[in-house]
Design a protein around this motif. Structure first.
Motif, short mmCIF file in Angstrom:
data_model
loop_
_atom_site.label_atom_id
_atom_site.label_comp_id
_atom_site.label_asym_id
_atom_site.label_seq_id
_atom_site.Cartn_x
_atom_site.Cartn_y
_atom_site.Cartn_z
N ASN A 34 0.96 -1.04 -0.01
CA ASN A 34 -0.07 -0.08 0.03
C ASN A 34 0.96 1.23 0.08
O ASN A 34 1.31 1.70 1.07
CB ASN A 34 -0.92 0.07 1.13
N PRO A 35 1.32 1.74 -1.10
CA PRO A 35 2.07 3.04 -1.39
C PRO A 35 1.56 4.23 -0.69
O PRO A 35 2.39 5.28 -0.24
CB PRO A 35 2.41 3.27 -2.80
N ALA A 36 0.28 4.08 -0.13
CA ALA A 36 -0.16 5.53 0.65
C ALA A 36 -0.28 5.18 2.17
O ALA A 36 -0.75 5.97 2.96
CB ALA A 36 -1.72 5.62 0.21
N ALA A 37 0.37 3.85 2.63
CA ALA A 37 0.39 3.48 4.02
C ALA A 37 0.84 4.80 4.77
O ALA A 37 1.88 5.39 4.43
CB ALA A 37 1.08 2.32 4.34
N SER A 38 0.40 4.72 6.12
CA SER A 38 0.95 5.92 6.98
C SER A 38 1.99 5.49 7.73
O SER A 38 2.33 4.35 7.88
CB SER A 38 -0.21 6.26 7.87
#
Length: 195
Positions: A34-38
């Motif tokens: 998930n490249p948008a992971a926090s």
């Protein structure tokens, strides 16, 4: 007391390095999925507090840059350990391929950012490119490549094969390297021509 201070300092430095590596490895796993992971998701995957991640990396961009730098160093080490300038060309080609595939498979997200990360990464990649040119020239001189093959074209095909193989992530790096080098050197056709 003075004798324990350097030992304690080394132990603390070693712990900090392990923590950083744990965070980098967790970030690679999480961001690959998930490249948008926090940062919080990365901290959770690393098994550390979010504040620990923020203490080591000021921002998500700083973490990604550190990942790219880490992967670039592993990439350079992978090539270095194959000794491409002194090992027989066919052996060097196989070993470089296997080593590089390990890095690209394990650090795919970071490697995809390494080229644009900074000048150091670009310099490392340029150096490795020049070493590859020399390896392919040696391979041609040794008869590993046909006399009529353009080594630069062979190198471009080789890069494409490495990229596609690393994307597939479907096997052991040694097996994949053997398949890749075999495909590069013998192709997939029967030798028939259009005439």
């Amino acid at each position: 007391m003075n004798e324990t201070t350097p030992t304690r300092t080394r132990a603390l430095r070693s712990d900090a390095e392990r923590t950083v590596r744990t965070i980098l490895e967790a970030a690679e796993r999480v961001l690959s999925q998930n490249p948008a992971a926090s940062m919080e998701q990365i901290a959770e995957a690393a098994g550390v507090a979010r504040t620990t991640v923020h203490r080591r990396f000021a921002s998500r961009d700083a973490l990604v840059a550190a990942m790219a730098s880490w992967a670039t160093r592993r990439f350079a080490e992978a090539v270095d350990s194959a000794h491409p300038e002194t090992t027989p060309p066919l052996v060097a080609l196989y070993q470089v391929t296997a080593n590089v595939l390990r890095v690209k498979i394990d650090w795919g997200f970071a490697m995809s950012r390494a080229m644009t990360a900074d000048r150091d990464a670009a310099r490392v990649h340029a150096d490795i490119g020049e070493r590859c040119v020399r390896l392919f020239a040696r391979a041609k001189e040794a008869g590993v490549l046909r006399a009529d093959v353009d080594p630069l074209w062979a190198q471009r095909v080789y890069y494409a094969l490495i990229h596609e193989t690393a994307q597939s992530r479907d096997g052991d790096a040694d097996v994949l390297a053997a398949r890749l080098v075999d495909t590069l050197l013998r192709g997939v056709g029967t030798g028939q021509t259009l005439t």
